[in-house]
Write an enzyme that holds these catalytic residues in place. Structure first.
Site, PDB file in Angstrom:
ATOM      1  N   LYS A   1      92.777 -72.304  -5.539  1.00  0.00           N
ATOM      2  CA  LYS A   1      93.513 -73.503  -5.127  1.00  0.00           C
ATOM      3  C   LYS A   1      93.268 -74.655  -6.094  1.00  0.00           C
ATOM      4  O   LYS A   1      94.173 -75.425  -6.406  1.00  0.00           O
ATOM      5  CB  LYS A   1      93.110 -73.904  -3.708  1.00  0.00           C
TER       6      LYS A   1
ATOM      7  N   LYS B   1      91.214 -66.309 -12.344  1.00  0.00           N
ATOM      8  CA  LYS B   1      91.352 -65.760 -11.008  1.00  0.00           C
ATOM      9  C   LYS B   1      92.055 -66.777 -10.118  1.00  0.00           C
ATOM     10  O   LYS B   1      91.977 -67.984 -10.335  1.00  0.00           O
ATOM     11  CB  LYS B   1      89.976 -65.423 -10.424  1.00  0.00           C
TER      12      LYS B   1
ATOM     13  N   LYS C   1      77.357 -69.693 -11.982  1.00  0.00           N
ATOM     14  CA  LYS C   1      77.301 -70.703 -10.913  1.00  0.00           C
ATOM     15  C   LYS C   1      76.365 -71.843 -11.285  1.00  0.00           C
ATOM     16  O   LYS C   1      76.616 -73.003 -10.934  1.00  0.00           O
ATOM     17  CB  LYS C   1      76.848 -70.043  -9.607  1.00  0.00           C
TER      18      LYS C   1
END
Length: 337
Positions: free
Chosen positions: A201, A198, A118
């Site tokens: 959108k 994974k 992240k």
């Protein structure tokens, strides 16, 4: 609020309201929850506080939170069998997070793989929330003294840290928290239609949980299959095909046998395989779409479920925090005297 005694082990699991709810969410979480709510004293949460660590969504958080709760209920989580609530509606999550921070080694947080990932993805927003995310996750679990936590493989490191935090606290202040055990989800890693990442959108490799067939079929028709099958006449290996992996979730045994044999013997093309997959998907997704539409027509019903869930969870949380504060030597709140 009094608790009804139960012999079932308590289970906790949460999912972030990050935006679009897709079949990866259903296979990786909701389908598992539906099974587990029969076997455990199940507590499920829309963990909205976790989602604040990344400021990337185009839709308001409140809207995403209600949407996710609606889809969880439409998928089959039953308020008569399980507790569903919004994380921020139980302030004790934040209180316990701070107290657990004081027994969590900083080096352990820096070693978390997801923090490193992240941090690379959000170089302009490497906040304390990203670093302390696993402590909040530990608080989510330990607040309810859950013994079982269904997780995907990508969360195993965080759960092991939660176990270590429980050990650290118990070692310093005396036995208080059980060490939660992982229950790996059956769909451990649901890949997107590209077969490489994974479902997401942003990568346009998804199928939304309530998306009508006419909208998701063009993307499913282009989904990556076994690279060995360049032509329809080329035999393939189903275990190397991402579309076959979807079949294992959505198709019955007869269809799986048809796919395995037909693929290996080149008896049909990948397009035929995808059409058969879509039939199985529609049998599952169409009723979810219908239930979601019914719930949207009655938004107060969803709010009532979440309010009842928060009320029950606050009762449990208050009891836990009363003991935690006592063990840590904090002066009890004046309203407790």
């Amino acid at each position: 609020m009094s608790e009804t005694p139960t012999s079932k082990e308590r289970l906790f699991s949460g999912v972030q309201p990050t935006g679009l709810v897709h079949i990866g969410n259903y296979l990786g979480a909701f389908a598992n929850w539906i099974r587990l709510q029969e076997e455990h004293e199940a507590i499920f949460s829309v963990v909205d506080l976790h989602s604040l660590t990344v400021h990337a969504s185009e839709r308001p958080l409140a809207e995403r939170t209600r949407e996710l709760a609606t889809m969880i209920l439409a998928s089959g989580v039953d308020p008569a069998r399980a507790t569903l609530f919004v994380q921020s509606h139980v302030p004790e999550h934040c209180e316990l997070t701070w107290l657990l921070n004081t027994v969590t080694p900083l080096g352990d947080l820096h070693r978390m793989t997801q923090f490193k990932d992240k941090a690379r993805q959000n170089k302009g927003n490497i906040n304390m929330g990203l670093l302390g995310y696993p402590v909040l996750m530990a608080a989510d679990i330990l607040l309810y003294r859950a013994k079982v936590v269904p997780v995907g493989e990508d969360q195993l490191q965080h759960l092991e840290l939660a176990r270590e935090i429980a050990r650290q606290f118990n070692g310093i202040y005396g036995p208080c928290f059980p060490e939660p055990a992982a229950r790996l989800t059956e769909a451990r890693r649901v890949m997107g239609l590209d077969g490489e990442s994974k479902m997401s959108k942003s990568l346009n490799n998804y199928i939304a949980l309530e998306e009508p067939f006419a909208e998701y079929w063009p993307r499913l028709a282009r989904a990556v299959t076994d690279p060995a099958r360049v032509r329809k006449s080329d035999p393939g290996e189903p275990t190397k095909c991402n579309v076959y992996a979807y079949h294992t979730f959505f198709s019955d045994d007869d269809t799986l046998g048809w796919v395995e044999q037909g693929c290996r013997r080149a008896e049909f093309g990948c397009f035929d395989c995808k059409r058969r997959l879509a039939e199985g998907m529609e049998r599952l997704l169409a009723p979810i779409r219908e239930r979601a539409a019914e719930l949207r027509a009655r938004p107060a019903a969803v709010d009532e479920v979440l309010a009842a869930g928060a009320q029950r969870c606050r009762a449990i949380a208050r009891e836990t925090m009363r003991e935690v504060r006592d063990r840590m030597g904090l002066v009890p709140p004046y309203d407790a005297w």
